[in-house]
Design an enzyme around this catalytic site. Structure first.
Site, PDB file in Angstrom:
ATOM      1  N   CYS B  80     -18.049  12.897  17.804  1.00  0.00           N
ATOM      2  CA  CYS B  80     -18.397  13.922  16.808  1.00  0.00           C
ATOM      3  C   CYS B  80     -17.126  14.539  16.204  1.00  0.00           C
ATOM      4  O   CYS B  80     -16.387  13.853  15.522  1.00  0.00           O
ATOM      5  CB  CYS B  80     -19.311  14.966  17.439  1.00  0.00           C
ATOM      6  SG  CYS B  80     -20.103  16.057  16.247  1.00  0.00           S
ATOM      7  N   HIS B 190     -23.685  12.024  19.488  1.00  0.00           N
ATOM      8  CA  HIS B 190     -23.340  12.427  20.853  1.00  0.00           C
ATOM      9  C   HIS B 190     -23.967  11.464  21.859  1.00  0.00           C
ATOM     10  O   HIS B 190     -25.152  11.607  22.176  1.00  0.00           O
ATOM     11  CB  HIS B 190     -23.853  13.845  21.133  1.00  0.00           C
ATOM     12  CG  HIS B 190     -23.078  14.903  20.429  1.00  0.00           C
ATOM     13  ND1 HIS B 190     -21.985  15.511  20.992  1.00  0.00           N
ATOM     14  CD2 HIS B 190     -23.217  15.436  19.197  1.00  0.00           C
ATOM     15  CE1 HIS B 190     -21.489  16.394  20.138  1.00  0.00           C
ATOM     16  NE2 HIS B 190     -22.217  16.369  19.045  1.00  0.00           N
ATOM     17  N   GLU B 192     -23.545  11.444  24.978  1.00  0.00           N
ATOM     18  CA  GLU B 192     -23.910  12.221  26.178  1.00  0.00           C
ATOM     19  C   GLU B 192     -25.157  13.060  25.968  1.00  0.00           C
ATOM     20  O   GLU B 192     -25.597  13.757  26.872  1.00  0.00           O
ATOM     21  CB  GLU B 192     -22.712  13.080  26.604  1.00  0.00           C
ATOM     22  CG  GLU B 192     -22.491  14.381  25.843  1.00  0.00           C
ATOM     23  CD  GLU B 192     -21.869  14.242  24.462  1.00  0.00           C
ATOM     24  OE1 GLU B 192     -21.811  13.108  23.927  1.00  0.00           O
ATOM     25  OE2 GLU B 192     -21.456  15.262  23.885  1.00  0.00           O
TER      26      GLU B 192
END
Lengths: 252, 208
Positions: B80, B190, B192
């Site tokens: 990001c 993202h 994660e």
């Protein structure tokens, strides 16, 4: 094709998941961490955790709770309740939230949204609106968990917050919250049509019919579900199937 | 594997730490210039504003660390905002220089608003990754059924055609969502925050 995000809303008090009707008559439902992991496994797209008493009692927010609840939940997490300063926001991010919901503090410090957005980016700040209709059926804005009347127009307040850097708007109808009678479609439509950042509709979901009606009648891209999930009135996978069958797209 | 997570006073690092541990690696947060040989890969994480992140990076000489680390041939992963700072320049709230490891610029999404001209527009939610079918690396990393979670108000744009790269479409804007250039990897979304498939992608991007 519009992609709809499904957000599980967990209202908490101390260490407990709670839920009431119109923000009142709160019942303890259990451990928020257990509910959060259940929704994660079942395919929820995002989780919103609220500390419902921090602002009301002027206490620090329950950051430990976020820390524990967010472990190994690889989806976005938002936190709200009692965030008054940039330091509070920092604590929320450090504890595992990706964005913060901010409401009460905006009535005390008009710069708080821009201060947080400047450091953490606009996408990290969501302005939270607690809306009730007054005797004349006009929408008016509340804070401190629906207790205090701010005597402001929700749309105007949301617009200002977005101009100050809020990247998202959470619109909660306190009148519909916990009632399982459906979203305040008129309110959501009005906000979505006038605000060009993503809007989360909240308050009133009791069935997948309510979600479908809401997304079909408004341009909303995210829906918050509390009671209907906590009491197993709704299945995440089935909501997604219904959305897909009706021409919407959902997260993987 | 020891993974350095470069902290530029940005937002949520906890979930990234959780995710790196979950895939069996050992993460360490670093806030100043450190020894490259202590780490097998580094992550530039993803929450924050460009200008404030770059100020912090320069103040702590973290730019030297990242640039030196890139030269070791070990993997550098930008997520990001961490992807965006790899580029030459950003126009997020002003004009800021990036690390210049990738050629291109970072621009804000704007959308016409009925009432007051232009307003900020956030891309928030799950979206697809599109790539050239002949790009076997991207094809393997991004199976068609997987969507990834995006949360950003600016996007990267480049005049250079990176052969291993992917795009995502938002509001009729086709922006770079993935680049792999040798050991330098960037993703706009993202991993994660993109469920189990995202966390497994994180592992592939760090380990291969």
């Amino acid at each position: 094709m519009r992609t709809i995000r499904l957000i599980a809303r967990l209202d908490t008090k101390n260490q407990n998941l709670i839920k009431g009707i119109n923000f009142e008559g709160l019942k303890i439902l259990g451990n928020p961490t257990d509910f959060a992991s259940k929704y994660y496994i079942e395919g929820i797209d995002e989780i919103a955790i609220f500390d419902t008493i921090a602002s009301l009692y002027g206490m620090p927010a329950n950051f430990d709770l976020i820390n524990v609840t967010t472990k190994n939940l690889f989806i976005p997490i938002g936190f709200g309740g009692g965030i008054k300063t940039v330091d509070d926001a920092r604590m929320a991010f450090r504890s595992g939230s990706d964005k913060i919901y901010i409401n009460s503090a905006t009535f005390q410090n008009s710069k708080i949204v821009s201060e947080i957005a400047k450091i953490y980016g606009n996408q990290s700040v969501c302005i939270s609106l607690q809306v009730k209709r007054d005797a004349n059926k006009n929408w008016t804005l509340f804070y401190d968990n629906g207790r205090e009347n701010a005597n402001k127009d929700p749309l105007e307040w949301a617009s200002n917050a977005v101009n100050n850097g809020a990247g998202e708007v959470l619109a909660t109808s306190v009148d519909m919250d916990g009632t399982k009678k459906g979203y305040d479609i008129e309110l959501i439509k009005k906000i979505v049509d006038n605000i060009k950042v993503p809007v989360i509709a909240s308050g009133g979901c009791g069935s997948s019919d309510h979600i479908l009606e809401l997304v079909e009648k408004t341009g909303v891209t995210a829906v918050s579900i509390g009671t209907a999930l906590h009491y197993n009135l709704i299945e995440i996978e089935k909501i997604k199937d219904r959305l897909i069958n009706n021409g919407f797209s959902v997260a993987a | 594997m020891n993974i350095a997570i470069v902290d530029y006073n940005s937002g949520n690092l906890k979930n990234l730490l959780d995710a790196v541990r979950y895939i069996g690696f050992n993460p360490e947060i670093i806030t100043e210039n450190s020894k490259s040989n202590n780490f097998d890969a580094i992550i530039l994480p993803g929450v924050g504003a460009f200008g404030s992140a770059m100020d912090f990076i320069k103040k702590r000489n973290l730019d030297e660390f990242v640039i030196d680390f890139t030269k070791t041939g070990k993997n550098v992963l930008g997520i990001c905002l961490g992807f965006q700072i790899l580029f030459d320049k950003s126009y997020e709230n002003g004009e800021h220089d990036g690390l210049g490891l990738l050629k291109g610029e970072v621009l804000p999404f704007y959308k016409k608003n009925n009432t007051d001209g232009y307003q900020l527009n956030t891309h928030m939610g799950w979206n697809n990754i599109r790539y050239n079918e002949n790009d076997k690396i991207s094809s393997k990393l991004f199976p068609k059924k997987h969507k990834f979670y995006f949360l950003h108000t600016c996007f990267a744009s480049s005049e250079i055609n990176y052969p291993v790269s992917a795009f995502t479409n938002y509001n009729d804007c086709n922006f770079l969502s993935f680049i792999k250039k040798d050991n330098l990897v960037g993703v706009q979304f993202h991993p994660e925050k993109s469920r189990e498939h995202g966390v497994h992608l994180l592992k592939s991007l760090l380990a291969n």
